[in-house]
Write a protein that holds these residues in place. Structure first.
Motif, short mmCIF file in Angstrom:
data_model
loop_
_atom_site.label_atom_id
_atom_site.label_comp_id
_atom_site.label_asym_id
_atom_site.label_seq_id
_atom_site.Cartn_x
_atom_site.Cartn_y
_atom_site.Cartn_z
N ILE A 9 0.82 -1.32 0.15
CA ILE A 9 0.00 -0.28 -0.09
C ILE A 9 1.24 1.19 -0.31
N LEU A 10 1.93 1.38 0.96
CA LEU A 10 2.74 1.97 1.09
C LEU A 10 3.47 2.60 -0.46
N LYS A 11 4.07 1.78 -1.42
CA LYS A 11 4.45 1.79 -2.81
C LYS A 11 3.41 2.41 -3.50
N LEU A 12 2.75 2.26 -3.32
CA LEU A 12 1.34 2.49 -4.29
C LEU A 12 1.14 4.16 -3.76
N ALA A 13 0.73 4.51 -2.54
CA ALA A 13 0.52 5.83 -2.75
C ALA A 13 1.67 6.58 -2.74
N ILE A 14 3.40 6.37 -2.80
CA ILE A 14 4.45 7.19 -3.65
C ILE A 14 4.93 7.54 -4.99
N ASN A 40 0.52 3.12 11.15
CA ASN A 40 2.18 2.89 10.07
C ASN A 40 2.06 3.88 9.20
N LEU A 41 1.22 3.40 8.10
CA LEU A 41 0.78 4.85 7.50
C LEU A 41 0.62 5.51 7.02
N SER A 42 0.06 6.13 8.08
CA SER A 42 -0.52 7.20 8.69
C SER A 42 0.90 8.61 8.59
N LYS A 43 1.98 7.88 9.06
CA LYS A 43 2.97 8.53 9.25
C LYS A 43 4.38 8.66 8.43
N PHE A 81 -8.83 0.88 1.81
CA PHE A 81 -8.66 -0.85 1.76
C PHE A 81 -8.81 -1.22 3.29
N SER A 82 -9.32 -2.34 2.81
CA SER A 82 -10.11 -3.58 3.86
C SER A 82 -9.53 -4.45 4.73
N ILE A 83 -9.61 -4.38 5.38
CA ILE A 83 -8.69 -5.89 6.51
C ILE A 83 -9.81 -7.42 6.86
N ARG A 84 -10.05 -8.06 6.30
CA ARG A 84 -11.46 -8.45 6.77
C ARG A 84 -12.75 -8.06 7.01
N ALA A 102 -10.76 4.61 -6.75
CA ALA A 102 -10.37 4.29 -6.15
C ALA A 102 -9.99 2.68 -6.92
N THR A 103 -8.13 2.80 -6.64
CA THR A 103 -8.11 1.98 -6.58
C THR A 103 -8.43 0.90 -4.67
N LEU A 104 -8.88 -0.32 -4.59
CA LEU A 104 -9.74 -1.04 -3.68
C LEU A 104 -8.71 -2.00 -3.95
N ILE A 105 -8.63 -2.74 -1.94
CA ILE A 105 -7.15 -4.04 -1.51
C ILE A 105 -8.97 -4.15 -0.44
#
Length: 136
Positions: A9-14, A40-43, A81-84, A102-105
């Motif tokens: 996700i971080l790589k996609l964001a960058i 972690n992403l919010s940092k 994104f959504s986890i479980r 948007a991209t959806l994961i």
């Protein structure tokens, strides 16, 4: 596995930030109690992150119901994104994605299939993480 999903996700964001010249807006849908990836992403300075849940457990989570979403939360989002997410929420999440393009994961439970009949999401294996993605 979670580190690998976070890294993807971080790589996609960058990549998105470099392409657009602005912060990448990410919305985690149905964050629940597992907030490690979002925290972690919010940092990262290139990410504007919003966490949502129908029953927020702290002030950092925005209350929202995917069956009656507040689309202002998702406006201009680049990645969702959504986890479980439970099977009954998955189609509603896809409808939100369709409205904002948007991209959806989605990272389902280990042995669970997706319950999205309107779109074909691609199974992605990234290092030790397996998830489904629908790119804009």
């Amino acid at each position: 596995m979670w580190n690998d999903l976070e890294e993807y996700i971080l790589k996609l964001a960058i990549k998105n930030s470099q392409k657009t010249g602005k912060k990448t807006k990410i919305v985690e849908i149905g964050v629940g109690k597992f907030q490690t990836i979002s925290k972690n992403l919010s940092k990262n300075d290139n990410i504007d992150l919003i966490m949502t849940d129908i029953d927020p457990d702290n002030e950092n989570i925005t209350k929202d119901d995917v069956f009656n979403p507040n689309m202002n939360i998702y406006k201009n989002a680049d990645i969702l994104f959504s986890i479980r997410p439970p099977a009954e929420l998955q189609e509603a999440i896809m409808k939100i994605r369709d409205k904002i393009n948007a991209t959806l994961i989605i990272k389902p439970l280990f042995n669970e299939d997706l319950n999205i009949k309107t779109h074909k999401m691609q199974l992605k294996n990234y290092n030790r993480a397996s998830f489904y993605i629908y790119e804009k």
